[in-house]
Design a protein around this motif. Structure first.
Motif, PDB file in Angstrom:
ATOM      1  N   UNK A  53      -0.838 -17.523 -59.812  1.00 17.11           N
ATOM      2  CA  UNK A  53      -1.162 -17.980 -58.464  1.00 17.11           C
ATOM      3  C   UNK A  53      -0.207 -17.328 -57.470  1.00 17.11           C
ATOM      4  N   UNK A  54      -0.611 -17.300 -56.201  1.00 15.40           N
ATOM      5  CA  UNK A  54       0.210 -16.663 -55.177  1.00 15.40           C
ATOM      6  C   UNK A  54       0.802 -17.724 -54.251  1.00 15.40           C
ATOM      7  N   UNK A  55       2.000 -17.431 -53.751  1.00 12.20           N
ATOM      8  CA  UNK A  55       2.694 -18.366 -52.870  1.00 12.20           C
ATOM      9  C   UNK A  55       3.148 -17.603 -51.622  1.00 12.20           C
ATOM     10  N   UNK A  56       2.961 -18.221 -50.450  1.00 12.78           N
ATOM     11  CA  UNK A  56       3.513 -17.650 -49.218  1.00 12.78           C
ATOM     12  C   UNK A  56       4.629 -18.570 -48.740  1.00 12.78           C
ATOM     13  N   UNK A  76      -2.602 -27.151 -57.439  1.00 15.70           N
ATOM     14  CA  UNK A  76      -1.502 -27.857 -58.105  1.00 15.70           C
ATOM     15  C   UNK A  76      -0.168 -27.198 -57.751  1.00 15.70           C
ATOM     16  N   UNK A  77      -0.172 -25.876 -57.697  1.00 14.41           N
ATOM     17  CA  UNK A  77       1.036 -25.156 -57.258  1.00 14.41           C
ATOM     18  C   UNK A  77       1.418 -25.629 -55.858  1.00 14.41           C
ATOM     19  N   UNK A  78       0.414 -25.777 -55.010  1.00 13.08           N
ATOM     20  CA  UNK A  78       0.667 -26.212 -53.640  1.00 13.08           C
ATOM     21  C   UNK A  78       1.235 -27.635 -53.606  1.00 13.08           C
ATOM     22  N   UNK A 121       6.346 -19.924 -58.518  1.00 11.84           N
ATOM     23  CA  UNK A 121       7.248 -21.013 -58.142  1.00 11.84           C
ATOM     24  C   UNK A 121       8.727 -20.692 -58.373  1.00 11.84           C
ATOM     25  N   UNK A 122       9.008 -20.015 -59.497  1.00 15.01           N
ATOM     26  CA  UNK A 122      10.405 -19.676 -59.790  1.00 15.01           C
ATOM     27  C   UNK A 122      10.939 -18.745 -58.697  1.00 15.01           C
TER      28      UNK A 122
END
Lengths: 143, 406
Positions: A53-56, A76-78, A121-122
């Motif tokens: 998944x991607x995170x900004x 879920x990551x969000x 996330x890490x």
């Protein structure tokens, strides 16, 4: 509130869930409470690329504290991001840099922070601390 | 021997466990397969009773292990019907085999302006080594395109083949969406122009009979761990004539004939390509996996897996939110799909909590995902030890995913 008190609060909230699906449903709810980053701000420089998944992530300095805004394409990551923001955002750089994030392990989401999960996330937590370091250095320079 | 699913499941101890208090369902077989007792016990026996380095000692145990290792080579040879034992090179796996060929073949036969042909369905392992070769030599990588069903467009392939093509490298079966490529046809066309073909068989050998002579393949590579054998071992088949012409890849012990500080001459095939101590226990385990597959019957395996594929395709089609990727007419038991706008990672996390192992993401085939304009899929890859009941369990989990994220 002390950063660890917030962590303990979250741990307590999660204690009532004895089922994984309830935990995930709660994270889904939390993900909805996180403000969505407008597409136009989802620029490559704010992107933390994970294989899954991607995170900004963006950070600003407001009245001596670091304020984070973040988003993810996975729900879920969000949800987990919203917890991280609750713990880390609006604090002085030193608090963020020196903090030990133990709540994720305690609420049973540790596998989400395994580097092999590659969900961003890490790297996000690392990036949050780097932002804090940068703002701390900047503040020192200005003084 | 009749195909007895209960007996087969008993051969795989790992399948008997509970995960999150639910019976474990393993649907990640394209990533790696589980190991039958026959393999585990065979390797255990070597470690406990006969372990000694091969081809070196004059002593009793070294003789036994050397014999077992060379017998493993013979077993692999007959498994894919190669002509000679020395056409089988043991490697650490498919990736290593492709790297070996991309290096050694590239050194000898590829120069500036030449072209290497791969397909749009490749795993990264059959893209990047060729890309690196092209960079080293100033050659060009060309790609056979695919249609919306995930089948290669053969007319385009014929057009791409030219006097500049030095080698064609294609997968036999696509790991991401299960397409079975018409490799025999692909090889025939290439050979008309005298162009050799490497076939990536990592997802093929465990699903049905492969005959490298019948296919006409010049190189055929596969891994032990994806065919119920151990990790860290694989095989590269190369036609004798072509292997003889290639320079060595890695160098060291075992692969040499005479060494002085001025000059080294190299050993004959297959040792020329097996530098250092090979993973001989892995090779012996891999041969045990071949024997297990042959005892079970590759035809029976194919029939059971076809039943699972048809049943799974039917059951999953009942969800209107579900979109399949890979609808090739010829495909193996891989179900690759998305659930409308639900992120595959979210879906995978919920499915995991049902004790079901699926894979989510790009499956090391980003260009395939790009072709479909998606960032990943949920992939259930089935093996002959899976059952219809397990597919029903997956459907239950998917229903829950849809309910949670819609």
């Amino acid at each position: 509130m002390d950063i660890n008190l917030v962590q303990d609060q979250i741990i307590e909230e999660f204690e009532i869930f004895d089922d994984w699906m309830d935990k995930y449903n709660y994270l889904i709810d939390l993900s909805r409470s996180l403000p969505i980053i407008d597409e136009k701000y989802k620029k490559p420089e704010f992107l933390i690329e994970g294989c899954q998944s991607r995170v900004w992530l963006m950070a600003d300095m407001e009245n001596g504290t670091v304020v984070y805004t973040a988003d993810s394409d996975a729900v879920i990551t969000k949800g987990i991001i919203s917890l991280l923001i609750r713990v880390m955002s609006g604090r002085q750089p030193e608090e963020i840099i020196n903090n030990d994030l133990y709540f994720i392990d305690k609420i049973g989401l540790k596998e989400n922070l395994s580097p092999t999960r590659s969900n961003g996330l890490v790297s996000m937590i690392k990036q949050m601390k780097l932002y804090a370091l940068a703002y701390q250095a900047k503040a020192k320079k200005n003084n | 021997m009749a195909f007895d699913i209960n007996k087969i499941r008993n051969d795989f101890p790992i399948l008997k466990q509970q995960v999150y208090n639910k019976p474990f369902v393993y649907f990640d077989n394209a990533a790696t397969t589980q190991k039958p007792l026959k393999v585990i016990e065979r390797m255990n026996k070597v470690y406990r009773e006969t372990n000694s380095n091969i081809h070196r000692g004059v002593h009793y145990l070294s003789d036994i292990t050397t014999r077992d290792f060379e017998h493993a080579r013979e077993t692999i040879r007959s498994f894919i019907n190669a002509k000679h034992d020395h056409e089988i090179i043991f490697t650490p796996g498919t990736t290593s085999g492709i790297n070996l060929v991309a290096f050694s073949f590239g050194e000898k036969f590829v120069s500036e302006g030449d072209e290497i042909l791969i397909s749009a369905l490749e795993h990264h392992a059959n893209i990047v080594p060729w890309q690196m070769l092209c960079k080293r030599k100033g050659a060009k990588l060309r790609v056979i395109p695919m249609n919306d069903d995930g089948e290669l467009i053969l007319d385009e392939y014929e057009k791409l083949l030219s006097s500049r093509t030095r080698i064609v490298a294609v997968t036999h079966v696509a790991n991401s969406i299960g397409t079975v490529n018409p490799v025999k046809h692909i090889i025939k066309s290439a050979h008309r122009l005298g162009v050799p073909v490497l076939v990536d068989g990592a997802q093929a050998v465990q699903h049905g009979r492969v005959d490298v002579q019948e296919l006409g393949a010049d190189f055929y590579v596969f891994s032990g761990h994806k065919m119920y054998g151990p990790t860290g071992i694989g095989a590269l088949y190369g036609r004798e004539e072509i292997l003889e012409e290639l320079p060595p890849y890695q160098t060291g012990g075992e692969m040499v004939d005479q060494v002085t500080f001025e000059e080294t001459t190299f050993n004959r095939l297959p040792f020329k390509f097996e530098a250092g101590t090979p993973n001989y226990i892995g090779a012996i385990g891999m041969a045990a996996a071949v024997e297990y597959l042959q005892e079970t019957g590759l035809e029976e395996v194919a029939v059971h897996e076809k039943d699972l594929l048809d049943y799974g395709t039917g059951r999953l089609s009942e969800f209107e939110e579900l979109v399949f990727f890979g609808r090739a007419k010829e495909k193996i038991s891989v179900l690759s799909f998305v659930l409308e706008d639900i992120h595959p990672y979210d879906a995978g996390m919920v499915i995991d909590k049902y004790g079901i192992a699926v894979r989510t993401g790009t499956h090391c085939a980003q260009p395939v995902m790009d072709r479909f304009g998606i960032r990943g899929t949920i992939r259930a890859s089935l093996a002959f030890y899976n059952t219809r009941e397990e597919i029903d369990r997956l459907c239950q989990a998917i229903r829950k995913v849809i309910q949670m994220f819609k």
